[in-house]
Design an enzyme around this catalytic site. Structure first.
Site, mmCIF file in Angstrom:
data_model
loop_
_atom_site.group_PDB
_atom_site.id
_atom_site.type_symbol
_atom_site.label_atom_id
_atom_site.label_comp_id
_atom_site.label_asym_id
_atom_site.label_seq_id
_atom_site.Cartn_x
_atom_site.Cartn_y
_atom_site.Cartn_z
ATOM 1 N N GLU A 60 0.284 -1.734 -0.224
ATOM 2 C CA GLU A 60 0.031 -0.140 -0.060
ATOM 3 C C GLU A 60 1.129 1.418 -0.070
ATOM 4 O O GLU A 60 0.065 2.553 -0.427
ATOM 5 C CB GLU A 60 -1.393 -0.470 1.238
ATOM 6 C CG GLU A 60 -0.566 0.027 2.271
ATOM 7 C CD GLU A 60 0.511 -0.587 3.152
ATOM 8 O OE1 GLU A 60 1.241 -0.565 4.122
ATOM 9 O OE2 GLU A 60 0.587 -2.006 2.551
ATOM 10 N N ASP B 104 20.940 17.743 -33.383
ATOM 11 C CA ASP B 104 21.387 18.954 -34.427
ATOM 12 C C ASP B 104 22.369 19.153 -33.471
ATOM 13 O O ASP B 104 22.184 19.145 -32.332
ATOM 14 C CB ASP B 104 20.181 19.636 -34.329
ATOM 15 C CG ASP B 104 20.581 20.888 -35.900
ATOM 16 O OD1 ASP B 104 21.796 20.323 -36.612
ATOM 17 O OD2 ASP B 104 19.915 21.469 -36.026
ATOM 18 N N ASP C 1 14.345 22.099 -31.069
ATOM 19 C CA ASP C 1 13.714 23.204 -30.452
ATOM 20 C C ASP C 1 12.746 23.697 -31.758
ATOM 21 O O ASP C 1 12.778 24.934 -31.579
ATOM 22 C CB ASP C 1 15.010 24.185 -29.619
ATOM 23 C CG ASP C 1 15.899 24.652 -30.868
ATOM 24 O OD1 ASP C 1 15.732 24.092 -31.729
ATOM 25 O OD2 ASP C 1 16.640 25.368 -30.331
ATOM 26 N N ASP D 295 10.532 20.275 -35.540
ATOM 27 C CA ASP D 295 11.137 19.529 -34.450
ATOM 28 C C ASP D 295 9.950 17.731 -33.389
ATOM 29 O O ASP D 295 10.573 17.209 -33.298
ATOM 30 C CB ASP D 295 11.581 19.669 -33.326
ATOM 31 C CG ASP D 295 13.377 20.029 -34.294
ATOM 32 O OD1 ASP D 295 13.640 19.134 -34.728
ATOM 33 O OD2 ASP D 295 13.627 20.816 -33.464
ATOM 34 N N ASN E 25 8.819 -12.075 5.142
ATOM 35 C CA ASN E 25 7.761 -12.614 6.731
ATOM 36 C C ASN E 25 6.866 -13.747 6.575
ATOM 37 O O ASN E 25 6.893 -13.725 7.001
ATOM 38 C CB ASN E 25 7.527 -11.406 6.427
ATOM 39 C CG ASN E 25 8.217 -9.894 6.925
ATOM 40 O OD1 ASN E 25 9.232 -10.083 7.411
ATOM 41 N ND2 ASN E 25 7.899 -8.770 6.439
#
Length: 920
Positions: A339, A381, A663, A667, A731
């Protein structure tokens, strides 16, 4: 119901309304293929827009109750409150009370609350208070951690929010004249006036009020591959809103020109919003990261579903107390249920994103950190990343290579009058012309028309009128662009007259035959060999009667010369490439420049250039052939945006995790095709919207630092997942053994829950932990299958020492009867808590813990605090409330031996595991 288990992490994100922190924002081209795209007008969306299109500008303003100078601030605020933010996928944040409720609503707290109620009805007020405090503590930790994560993620999103130029009046309107201001796009409302220019994303569905040479890319909507010219005039007729020339739509982008537009529809009421709502109504599959976390949760839940009933029946039959057996098995189930996993994962990623922001790397979606760390190929680039991004005009020469002021003048007119997004080359040309010359040229010519740049033609043109005594004497079409593409449109070449001729005469205009083509080719090759970027300039004289021009007019041009630019390499480029290579990232250069310039720059920064794959060659390759070629080549030149997208997809098909750094306007396809899209804060809107990560500085060194930090974040997340899986598995094995052979419960339900709570608190220091250098030296991939193997390998180790503890308490301390069960339970409580808490230091590093690798101070402090609490509880005043008792002094010697033995065996097994499977 099954989905809530199998998609646990995704379910957690939906309930917390946090999916936007883990998903890419939609782009128009990714949604336009949906069936809704075909039914948008039929659904009634287009009627209002069509009416605005057919109306005159004044009527359109009146329909929206707006004015020619925009809305006032108060009215805009009212409309924003009424219509909501201008977001296509808006999730209202959870109110505080609901978030607090959902932090309480989990199996752990529900079981503790049930135990508190049992204590209350048993008139045990002190136990009720203590257990109630545990519930409050558990809920409070979740509430605070989730709140911090949410605020951090929202703050990072705000850093890279796109803005729009909005014309608004202040308050009161009569005393506050209209002004243009940059506002976040999500604050736009219907009735706003926006100013559009080249490079902008259209922020909403709008009706143009004025436009000048406006070209908009809207291929995703209409299928037109070239930008569409938009006009402000009212349409005489029309039945389909998408086809109207005076409407522009959210998500499209301005290629060139300027405009003023009236906002008609925002957010979910826009065409883009309609598509997004349709896509959101469908059940979306979790992405790879969410699926990976879901698989871990589902693995543990399935394990619990098998083991918990066995624990219940064994304890019920052997002890005879079915209520106690039921509560015990529920406590085991709570301990096995992950959880805390979603919260720890979210907190770790949010903390990592904040650290990345300090390194100038802004993460737009949190799970991008995983792909960032897994990236093994970076496509970029060269301009601005390998070079300084400070372009200077080095030469302006005629076709024979002689300096020419005429070429500079024509290039200036082209750059001055074009309304597209001015690139570095345009700025360099404009900066090289003296102010007096600039004024003279601007007065001598008037702009007539413009043919914007596109990646098919690779050139752009402006048409100017040569003015003599205030009258147009002739039109000149001035074309500037890539050398080969401009030459393809030329039929003549302008050359200087031979020496000794009349200097006052016009230069010669000769047919562009093979000999002259070879001569001009030698000139451009020589300039390129010097590392200069070469652009051709051509002209065509036309009669002044023509008013409108098209791409067809770019024919029969006369080549007048070349302009050449110097973009020197960055000093940091070579060291950055070396660092990226050391971190397992191969850099591939994808550029539109020619081969010679690309080779020269790559040699200067140390990129090996054995062979260059050109765009024309990419075009000719099949997908399978391109995959092999993309893998073997480092440098690609003369590429179009579609070539870049194909190369990125080909590399992904070869099994690489690919980052693309871009940019520009075109692109976006490659940014979305990549596993991780990277842009910069100065990029155009469409590139920033498509990217997953934004760099606040365009530098590969910043990128490399971000990659390392991203890998560190991912490592810390893996630590918790590994510990949770292996610890829970161990456990359950221990509980099964104890349940089968003990006449009493090995630990009471409340004790199991306390142990689980303390263990979870200890793990809250993991997001702050340090990571060994060798763990972040190579790309890290999400591999859920490795979690299961790790669980099976290390889980039984803790079970082995739990069984030794059982033997110790049973035979050495004679806790072997119902009367002495409290001693037994107290002894295993302390051993279990200490081994579970200390295991983080064993599995957080492949090195020797505490000697070769030290955890960060917050994790050390949390570990020490929980160990101290674990040792204090059986001996403190709260022991009776948890049915614990003080342990004999001799126990602590055995405890030390067990803990040291556990750490020693875990370290030895860790080396075996590393030799066999490696360590990620």
């Amino acid at each position: 119901m099954r989905a809530s288990f199998t998609q646990g992490f995704s379910h957690f994100l939906r309930r917390r309304r946090a999916r936007r922190h883990f998903e890419r924002r939609p782009l128009l081209d990714t949604l336009a293929a949906q069936p809704a795209a075909r039914s948008a007008d039929a659904a009634g969306w287009g009627r209002e827009l069509l009416a605005a299109s057919l109306a005159e500008p004044a009527q359109a303003l009146q329909r929206l109750q707006s004015q020619a100078d925009g809305l006032d601030a108060a009215e805009a605020a009212r409309r924003l409150a009424r219509d909501g933010p201008n977001e296509v996928q808006h999730e209202a944040p959870l109110p505080g009370w609901l978030r607090l409720w959902r932090c309480w609503l989990n199996p752990f707290n529900l079981l503790l609350t049930a135990l508190a109620l049992l204590s209350f009805f048993s008139a045990d007020a002190k136990a009720t208070v203590v257990i109630g405090f545990m519930v409050a503590l558990s809920t409070g930790i979740r509430f605070v951690q989730e709140g911090r994560s949410h605020r951090a993620a929202e703050g990072l999103r705000a850093l890279v929010t796109n803005t729009a130029a909005v014309i608004r009046r202040g308050n009161p309107p009569a005393q506050s004249p209209a002004r243009t201001q940059e506002l976040p796009v999500h604050d736009l409302v219907a009735g706003d006036l926006v100013a559009l220019s080249a490079g902008d994303m259209v922020p909403a569905d709008c009706r143009l009020l004025s436009a000048r040479d406006l070209f908009v890319a809207q291929a995703a909507m209409t299928g037109e591959s070239l930008p569409v010219e938009k006009l402000a005039a009212a349409e005489a007729s029309g039945t389909v809103a998408l086809e109207q020339r005076n409407l522009v739509f959210m998500g499209t982008n301005v290629v060139s020109g300027t405009a003023e537009a009236l906002v008609l529809a925002t957010g979910a009421r826009s065409y883009f919003g309609l598509l997004a709502a349709h896509a959101g109504a469908l059940e979306t599959a979790p992405n790879a990261f969410q699926a990976g976390v879901n698989s871990v949760s589902w693995l543990l839940i399935r394990f619990a579903a098998v083991m918990v009933p066995i624990v219940f029946f064994i304890n019920g039959f052997t002890k005879g107390d079915w209520l106690q057996a039921f509560l015990f098995s529920l406590s085991v189930a709570v301990g096995l249920t992950p959880e805390m996993l979603p919260m720890i994962v979210t907190t770790t990623l949010a903390k990592g994103a904040v650290r990345l922001a300090r390194l100038k790397v802004v993460v737009k979606r949190l799970d991008a950190i995983q792909n960032f760390g897994a990236m093994d190929v970076l496509c970029t680039d060269k301009t601005g990343t390998l070079t300084q991004d400070r372009v200077a005009l080095a030469r302006h020469a005629d076709p024979c290579g002689q300096d020419s002021t005429e070429v500079l003048g024509l290039a200036f007119l082209n750059s001055h009058y074009q309304t597209g997004l001015k690139n570095l080359l345009d700025h360099a040309v404009l900066a090289d012309v003296a102010p007096a010359t600039e004024r003279r040229l601007a007065e001598a010519y008037r702009k007539v028309d413009e043919l914007p740049f596109d990646f098919e033609r690779r050139r752009m043109s402006v048409v100017v009128a040569a003015m003599v005594d205030g009258r147009e004497q002739r039109h000149e079409l001035i074309c500037k662009g890539a050398v080969e593409e401009v030459l393809a449109a030329c039929t003549r070449v302008r050359v200087a007259r031979p020496a000794g001729g009349d200097a006052s005469q016009e230069p010669l205009s000769l047919p562009l035959d093979a000999a002259l083509r070879a001569r001009t080719g030698a000139v451009t090759a020589g300039l390129s060999a010097e590392g200069l970027r070469v652009v051709a300039v051509a002209v065509k004289l036309l009669p002044p009667e023509q008013a409108r021009y098209s791409v067809a007019d770019e024919s029969g041009l006369t080549l007048v010369g070349y302009i050449a630019f110097l973009d020197p390499p960055k000093e940091s480029a070579a060291p950055a490439l070396t660092r990226l290579a050391a971190h397992g990232i191969a850099v591939k250069v994808l550029t539109g420049d020619n081969e010679q310039v690309t080779r020269q720059v790559c040699r200067q920064v140390g990129v090996p250039v054995d062979a260059v794959l050109l765009g024309a060659e990419v075009e000719a390759l099949s997908d399978a052939e391109l995959q092999a070629a993309a893998d073997s080549h480092r440098v690609f030149a003369k590429l179009t945006p579609l070539h870049k997208e194909r190369i990125v997809r080909a590399l992904r098909e070869r099994g690489h995790v690919v980052g693309f750094m871009g940019d520009g306007i075109n692109d976006a396809p490659a940014l979305r095709a990549a596993d991780i899209g990277i842009s910069v804060d100065s990029a155009v809107d469409i590139a920033k919207e498509a990217a997953d990560i934004i760099l606040l500085e365009k530098s590969l060194l910043v990128l490399d630092a971000g990659v390392v930090e991203g890998r560190s974040t991912f490592c810390n997340m893996l630590k918790y997942i590994r510990m949770t899986a292996s610890g829970n598995f161990g456990n359950v094995l221990s509980v099964l053994v104890a349940s089968a052979f003990l006449p009493f419960l090995p630990m009471l339900p409340l004790q199991l829950l306390v142990q689980n709570l303390l263990y979870d608190i200890a793990q809250t220091g993991i997001p702050f932990d340090k990571v060994d250098a060798e763990l972040v030296a190579r790309p890290l991939r999400w591999n859920p299958a490795d979690i299961g193997r790790f669980m099976l390998f290390f889980g039984p180790i803790s079970s082995l020492f739990d069984i030794l503890t059982f033997g110790l308490m049973w035979w050495v301390f004679e806790a072997n009867s119902l009367a002495r069960q409290t001693l037994f339970q107290s002894g295993w409580f302390v051993v279990g808590l200490l081994t579970q808490t200390l295991v983080v230091h064993m599995v957080r590093t492949p090195r020797l813990p505490f000697v070769q690798s030290h955890a960060a101070a917050p994790l050390m402090a949390m570990t020490a605090a929980i160990v101290a609490v674990g040792l204090w509880l059986p001996n403190g005043p709260l022991a009776a409330y948890f049915s614990l008792q003080a342990l004999p002094p001799s126990y602590y010697g055995w405890l030390l031996a067990i803990v040291l033995g556990y750490c020693t065996l875990t370290t030895w097994m860790k080396r075996v595991y590393i030799r066999r499977y490696g360590w990620q």
